[in-house]
Design a protein around this motif. Structure first.
Motif, PDB file in Angstrom:
ATOM      1  N   ASP A  48       1.000  -1.258  -0.060  1.00  0.00           N
ATOM      2  CA  ASP A  48      -0.042   0.054   0.140  1.00  0.00           C
ATOM      3  C   ASP A  48       0.642   1.179  -0.141  1.00  0.00           C
ATOM      4  OD1 ASP A  48      -2.579  -1.279   0.040  1.00  0.00           O
ATOM      5  OD2 ASP A  48      -2.612  -1.547   2.257  1.00  0.00           O
ATOM      6  N   ARG A  49       0.515   2.254  -0.636  1.00  0.00           N
ATOM      7  CA  ARG A  49       1.256   3.404  -0.732  1.00  0.00           C
ATOM      8  C   ARG A  49       1.262   4.199   0.461  1.00  0.00           C
ATOM      9  NH1 ARG A  49      -0.394   5.838  -6.847  1.00  0.00           N
ATOM     10  NH2 ARG A  49       0.341   3.985  -8.136  1.00  0.00           N
ATOM     11  N   GLU A  50       0.250   4.300   1.284  1.00  0.00           N
ATOM     12  CA  GLU A  50       0.121   4.968   2.428  1.00  0.00           C
ATOM     13  C   GLU A  50       0.324   3.853   3.613  1.00  0.00           C
ATOM     14  OE1 GLU A  50      -3.742   7.119   1.613  1.00  0.00           O
ATOM     15  OE2 GLU A  50      -2.513   9.023   1.924  1.00  0.00           O
ATOM     16  N   LYS A  51       0.518   4.464   4.853  1.00  0.00           N
ATOM     17  CA  LYS A  51       0.499   3.787   5.906  1.00  0.00           C
ATOM     18  C   LYS A  51      -0.840   3.657   6.417  1.00  0.00           C
ATOM     19  CE  LYS A  51       5.081   5.123   7.347  1.00  0.00           C
ATOM     20  NZ  LYS A  51       5.675   3.655   7.005  1.00  0.00           N
ATOM     21  N   HIS A  52      -1.349   2.459   6.744  1.00  0.00           N
ATOM     22  CA  HIS A  52      -2.659   2.041   7.354  1.00  0.00           C
ATOM     23  C   HIS A  52      -2.767   1.090   8.561  1.00  0.00           C
ATOM     24  CE1 HIS A  52      -4.494   3.570   3.661  1.00  0.00           C
ATOM     25  NE2 HIS A  52      -3.347   3.003   2.990  1.00  0.00           N
ATOM     26  N   LEU A  53      -3.681   1.163   9.275  1.00  0.00           N
ATOM     27  CA  LEU A  53      -4.099   0.132  10.147  1.00  0.00           C
ATOM     28  C   LEU A  53      -5.078  -0.714   9.349  1.00  0.00           C
ATOM     29  CD1 LEU A  53      -4.202   1.800  13.686  1.00  0.00           C
ATOM     30  CD2 LEU A  53      -2.395   0.367  12.636  1.00  0.00           C
ATOM     31  N   TYR A  54      -5.281  -1.948   9.839  1.00  0.00           N
ATOM     32  CA  TYR A  54      -6.339  -2.953   9.215  1.00  0.00           C
ATOM     33  C   TYR A  54      -7.265  -3.389  10.238  1.00  0.00           C
ATOM     34  CZ  TYR A  54      -3.008  -2.167   5.406  1.00  0.00           C
ATOM     35  OH  TYR A  54      -2.132  -1.807   4.497  1.00  0.00           O
TER      36      TYR A  54
END
Length: 409
Positions: A85-91
């Motif tokens: 993913d290009r951005e940082k995420h939580l899932y």
């Protein structure tokens, strides 16, 4: 405070998620992994159990096993494809097994917080297993199997998670074993908001994944000196986890089967147990209350209820597995160290008490014990006290899946 950071997850496309997802590497042996991956070139078991694609005689710790893991990982990145993913995420990750539903947060935990004891453990780790996981992680430069954490519930976290799970899911499929897996990817803003809420969580508890966590700490220790510009913020300082609120978790019993009565007849064994327990025949094998256990022997079930006050015991001694070990397995059956004894095997509660009947009736085991499950509160109390549980004290279900979200570094 406990850290759970957004990160650039490595994920499959939604239509391939069910094919990629694989059971954790340590709940299957090589033969079972090969059977599960048969006919599915996208299964993550080709990465987590790479020996299934090598000659059957290959030693599990041979250099070529780790080389094969690296090759399989690169192959899946191209074939699936797996993309960052290009951005940082939580899932968010929800598991449903019948009436058991639990929703956790996938994020990047801190290796330094593991070292500091903010991430608390309740089991000993084995050097050979640490070595294996560390080498696997370093070969892939990725944490591909999440550690399984729990924490005491926080209302604000529950509220945000409940709101976000109303949104369309990234993945939603039911695995062949009937367990439903649903994953949501939070946007960057919500990910940061949720990450900040976790700063009110004083600590994490490792529910499952002690060797993954230990390997992550060793990975950080190995990577940091090699980086002259090390800041502590690099991805190798963090590792993949799924954190669930404690109230949602369910621990199943971890039952025992023993191959010998240590020279005793069945009547002599029951008489020895009856010195400390009230023993009576019963209809089934489900342990009804903490401190009690069921015995399958000679085609019959017996219930054993302690004559002593278990509430007077310390936090370790009052565990059901400790009560059995200290009063039956050690003094009567001669199993002084269940970690090393060849006379005892451990059977996860997911198999049910029918499996115990089958094992004893086969003649390969003399007696089996159906346990009352350890509670999440007991797990946290023991970890808070800095104590270590006896081996095979907890069996968590449902199991997480590898390959849905990986954490590269």
């Amino acid at each position: 405070m406990a850290t759970l950071n957004p990160f650039n997850g490595l994920v499959p496309p939604p239509e391939k998620a069910a094919l990629v997802a694989a059971v954790p590497y340590d709940v299957v042996d090589s033969r079972e992994a090969a059977a599960l991956a048969a006919g599915n070139e996208l299964s993550f078991l080709h990465v987590s159990r790479p020996e299934i694609d090598l000659p059957a005689s290959t030693d599990l710790h041979d250099d070529m096993v780790y080389e094969q893991a690296g090759k399989a990982f690169e192959r899946l990145k191209k074939l699936v494809p797996l993309t960052n993913d290009r951005e940082k995420h939580l899932y968010l990750y929800r598991l449903e097994m019948g009436s058991q539903i639990q929703t956790g947060v996938i994020g990047a935990a801190s290796a330094e917080e593991y070292n500091q004891g903010i991430i608390k453990k309740h089991e000993k780790t084995r050097q050979d297993k640490e070595d294996d996981r560390t080498r696997h992680v370093m070969t892939l430069r990725s944490h591909t199997g999440p550690a399984f954490f729990t924490y005491r519930d926080v209302a604000a976290i529950d509220k945000l998670v409940a709101e976000e799970t109303k949104q369309p899911a990234l993945f939603d499929f039911t695995a062949p074993d009937g367990i439903r897996h649903t994953v949501w990817r939070l946007d960057a803003e919500k990910s940061l908001e949720l990450s900040k809420l976790f700063q009110s969580v004083p600590c994490f508890y490792i529910a499952d994944g002690h060797h993954r966590s230990a390997a992550a700490a060793r990975t950080q220790k190995e990577c940091a000196p090699k980086n002259p510009n090390h800041t502590g913020k690099e991805d190798y300082n963090y590792f993949l986890t799924v954190a669930f609120p404690a109230s949602q978790l369910k621990i199943l019993p971890y039952n025992r089967a023993v191959k010998t009565l240590n020279g005793l007849t069945a009547d002599q064994f029951l008489a020895a147990v009856a010195e400390k327990f009230n023993v009576s025949e019963c209809a089934d094998g489900e342990a009804a209350a903490s401190g009690t256990f069921k015995i399958y022997l000679g085609g019959k079930w017996y219930e054993a209820v302690p004559k002593f006050d278990i509430s007077a015991l310390d936090v370790i001694k009052r565990l059901d597995v400790s009560i059995l070990q200290d009063n039956v397995l050690d003094p009567i059956l001669g199993i002084t160290d269940p970690r090393t004894s060849k006379e005892i095997d451990f059977i996860g509660g997911i198999r049910g008490t029918g499996e115990l009947v089958k094992l004893v009736n086969s003649g390969r085991y003399a007696v089996a014990f159906s346990m009352y499950p350890t509670t999440v509160k007991q797990l946290m109390d023991i970890a808070d006290a800095g104590e270590i549980m006896p081996p095979k004290s907890t069996w968590f279900e449902p199991k997480l899946r590898d390959g849905l979200v990986c954490h590269d570094f």
